[in-house]
Design a protein around this motif. Structure first.
Motif, PDB file in Angstrom:
ATOM      1  N   MET A   1     -60.374 -21.800  85.820  1.00 31.63           N
ATOM      2  CA  MET A   1     -61.645 -22.432  86.109  1.00 31.63           C
ATOM      3  C   MET A   1     -62.294 -22.949  84.828  1.00 31.63           C
ATOM      4  SD  MET A   1     -63.478 -20.203  89.049  1.00 31.63           S
ATOM      5  CE  MET A   1     -62.630 -19.801  90.526  1.00 31.63           C
ATOM      6  N   VAL A   2     -62.169 -22.181  83.771  1.00 31.75           N
ATOM      7  CA  VAL A   2     -62.757 -22.588  82.499  1.00 31.75           C
ATOM      8  C   VAL A   2     -62.090 -23.865  81.993  1.00 31.75           C
ATOM      9  CG1 VAL A   2     -63.092 -21.918  80.087  1.00 31.75           C
ATOM     10  CG2 VAL A   2     -63.483 -20.258  81.911  1.00 31.75           C
ATOM     11  N   LYS A   3     -60.771 -23.979  82.171  1.00 34.67           N
ATOM     12  CA  LYS A   3     -60.068 -25.181  81.730  1.00 34.67           C
ATOM     13  C   LYS A   3     -60.548 -26.407  82.509  1.00 34.67           C
ATOM     14  CE  LYS A   3     -55.783 -23.089  80.100  1.00 34.67           C
ATOM     15  NZ  LYS A   3     -54.326 -23.026  80.300  1.00 34.67           N
ATOM     16  N   ALA A   4     -60.788 -26.245  83.798  1.00 33.32           N
ATOM     17  CA  ALA A   4     -61.277 -27.362  84.614  1.00 33.32           C
ATOM     18  C   ALA A   4     -62.665 -27.794  84.155  1.00 33.32           C
ATOM     19  CB  ALA A   4     -61.308 -26.974  86.086  1.00 33.32           C
ATOM     20  N   ILE A   5     -63.530 -26.840  83.921  1.00 37.44           N
ATOM     21  CA  ILE A   5     -64.890 -27.159  83.481  1.00 37.44           C
ATOM     22  C   ILE A   5     -64.854 -27.789  82.094  1.00 37.44           C
ATOM     23  CG2 ILE A   5     -67.120 -26.157  82.872  1.00 37.44           C
ATOM     24  CD1 ILE A   5     -66.575 -24.114  85.172  1.00 37.44           C
ATOM     25  N   ARG A   6     -63.986 -27.262  81.222  1.00 40.18           N
ATOM     26  CA  ARG A   6     -63.869 -27.830  79.881  1.00 40.18           C
ATOM     27  C   ARG A   6     -63.401 -29.276  79.947  1.00 40.18           C
ATOM     28  NH1 ARG A   6     -60.023 -26.120  74.775  1.00 40.18           N
ATOM     29  NH2 ARG A   6     -60.590 -27.943  73.565  1.00 40.18           N
ATOM     30  N   ALA A   7     -62.386 -29.561  80.765  1.00 35.01           N
ATOM     31  CA  ALA A   7     -61.878 -30.926  80.891  1.00 35.01           C
ATOM     32  C   ALA A   7     -62.951 -31.857  81.455  1.00 35.01           C
ATOM     33  CB  ALA A   7     -60.639 -30.946  81.783  1.00 35.01           C
ATOM     34  N   PHE A   8     -63.716 -31.373  82.419  1.00 41.03           N
ATOM     35  CA  PHE A   8     -64.796 -32.173  82.996  1.00 41.03           C
ATOM     36  C   PHE A   8     -65.862 -32.487  81.945  1.00 41.03           C
ATOM     37  CE2 PHE A   8     -68.957 -32.397  85.089  1.00 41.03           C
ATOM     38  CZ  PHE A   8     -68.752 -33.487  85.901  1.00 41.03           C
ATOM     39  N   LEU A   9     -66.257 -31.482  81.177  1.00 43.74           N
ATOM     40  CA  LEU A   9     -67.269 -31.696  80.132  1.00 43.74           C
ATOM     41  C   LEU A   9     -66.754 -32.624  79.037  1.00 43.74           C
ATOM     42  CD1 LEU A   9     -68.870 -28.156  79.836  1.00 43.74           C
ATOM     43  CD2 LEU A   9     -69.859 -30.219  80.856  1.00 43.74           C
ATOM     44  N   GLU A  10     -65.483 -32.486  78.669  1.00 45.53           N
ATOM     45  CA  GLU A  10     -64.908 -33.405  77.689  1.00 45.53           C
ATOM     46  C   GLU A  10     -64.972 -34.834  78.200  1.00 45.53           C
ATOM     47  OE1 GLU A  10     -61.009 -32.446  76.237  1.00 45.53           O
ATOM     48  OE2 GLU A  10     -61.608 -30.400  75.754  1.00 45.53           O
ATOM     49  N   PHE A  11     -64.628 -35.017  79.481  1.00 43.43           N
ATOM     50  CA  PHE A  11     -64.710 -36.344  80.077  1.00 43.43           C
ATOM     51  C   PHE A  11     -66.135 -36.883  79.971  1.00 43.43           C
ATOM     52  CE2 PHE A  11     -65.658 -39.253  83.463  1.00 43.43           C
ATOM     53  CZ  PHE A  11     -64.576 -40.111  83.470  1.00 43.43           C
ATOM     54  N   CYS A  12     -67.110 -36.064  80.325  1.00 47.12           N
ATOM     55  CA  CYS A  12     -68.515 -36.501  80.292  1.00 47.12           C
ATOM     56  C   CYS A  12     -68.958 -36.870  78.887  1.00 47.12           C
ATOM     57  CB  CYS A  12     -69.419 -35.405  80.860  1.00 47.12           C
ATOM     58  SG  CYS A  12     -69.181 -35.107  82.610  1.00 47.12           S
ATOM     59  N   PHE A  13     -68.612 -36.044  77.909  1.00 46.32           N
ATOM     60  CA  PHE A  13     -69.018 -36.324  76.535  1.00 46.32           C
ATOM     61  C   PHE A  13     -68.343 -37.571  75.983  1.00 46.32           C
ATOM     62  CE2 PHE A  13     -70.185 -31.689  76.325  1.00 46.32           C
ATOM     63  CZ  PHE A  13     -71.547 -31.913  76.230  1.00 46.32           C
ATOM     64  N   ILE A  14     -67.063 -37.754  76.288  1.00 43.92           N
ATOM     65  CA  ILE A  14     -66.361 -38.946  75.810  1.00 43.92           C
ATOM     66  C   ILE A  14     -66.933 -40.197  76.486  1.00 43.92           C
ATOM     67  CG2 ILE A  14     -64.136 -40.146  75.740  1.00 43.92           C
ATOM     68  CD1 ILE A  14     -62.847 -37.312  75.609  1.00 43.92           C
ATOM     69  N   ALA A  15     -67.210 -40.119  77.779  1.00 37.49           N
ATOM     70  CA  ALA A  15     -67.744 -41.275  78.504  1.00 37.49           C
ATOM     71  C   ALA A  15     -69.094 -41.712  77.950  1.00 37.49           C
ATOM     72  CB  ALA A  15     -67.859 -40.953  79.989  1.00 37.49           C
ATOM     73  N   ARG A  16     -69.875 -40.782  77.414  1.00 40.74           N
ATOM     74  CA  ARG A  16     -71.202 -41.107  76.899  1.00 40.74           C
ATOM     75  C   ARG A  16     -71.208 -41.637  75.467  1.00 40.74           C
ATOM     76  NH1 ARG A  16     -75.689 -39.386  79.618  1.00 40.74           N
ATOM     77  NH2 ARG A  16     -76.802 -39.221  77.651  1.00 40.74           N
ATOM     78  N   CYS A  17     -70.018 -41.757  74.847  1.00 44.22           N
ATOM     79  CA  CYS A  17     -69.959 -42.303  73.485  1.00 44.22           C
ATOM     80  C   CYS A  17     -70.510 -43.720  73.473  1.00 44.22           C
ATOM     81  CB  CYS A  17     -68.510 -42.326  72.991  1.00 44.22           C
ATOM     82  SG  CYS A  17     -67.845 -40.721  72.579  1.00 44.22           S
TER      83      CYS A  17
END
Length: 112
Positions: A1-17
């Motif tokens: 579950m932590v890996k899924a949340i981490r991947a989702f947050l990484e996606f969000c942070f990268i998208a906001r660049c």
């Protein structure tokens, strides 16, 4: 579950660049692929039965749209939701709710 949340947050942070190039778009796609792979744990443990959520579906199109139109610069998908409420839901609530037609809509394009 932590890996899924981490991947989702990484996606969000990268998208906001504010600036994207081929490397950031590749990282965005990688984070999305990892999220899709790891999110199955939520289904397997019974936390969620499905993942048919509009905002998660929109994630599939981010890299292509950023490449075509540029960075979203903090654009939030809630904007369209609030417009939908004003344009569709509020008139529907004020209507008789019987035989809904396009005449209930506040805006109709002119016929061609």
């Amino acid at each position: 579950m932590v890996k899924a949340i981490r991947a989702f947050l990484e996606f969000c942070f990268i998208a906001r660049c504010h600036i994207h190039d081929t490397n950031t778009l590749a990282a965005l796609d990688d984070a999305l692929q990892r999220f899709h792979r790891y999110r199955e744990i939520f289904r397997e443990t019974g936390v969620r039965e499905d993942f048919n959520l509009p905002r998660q579906h929109a994630m599939n199109h981010y890299a292509k749209l950023i490449h075509a139109f540029g960075v979203p610069n903090g654009l939030c998908s809630s904007i369209t939701e609030s417009k939908h409420i004003k344009a569709v839901k509020e008139p529907w609530r004020r209507s008789s709710r019987l035989r809904s037609t396009l005449s209930d809509a506040p805006y109709q394009p002119a016929p061609r």
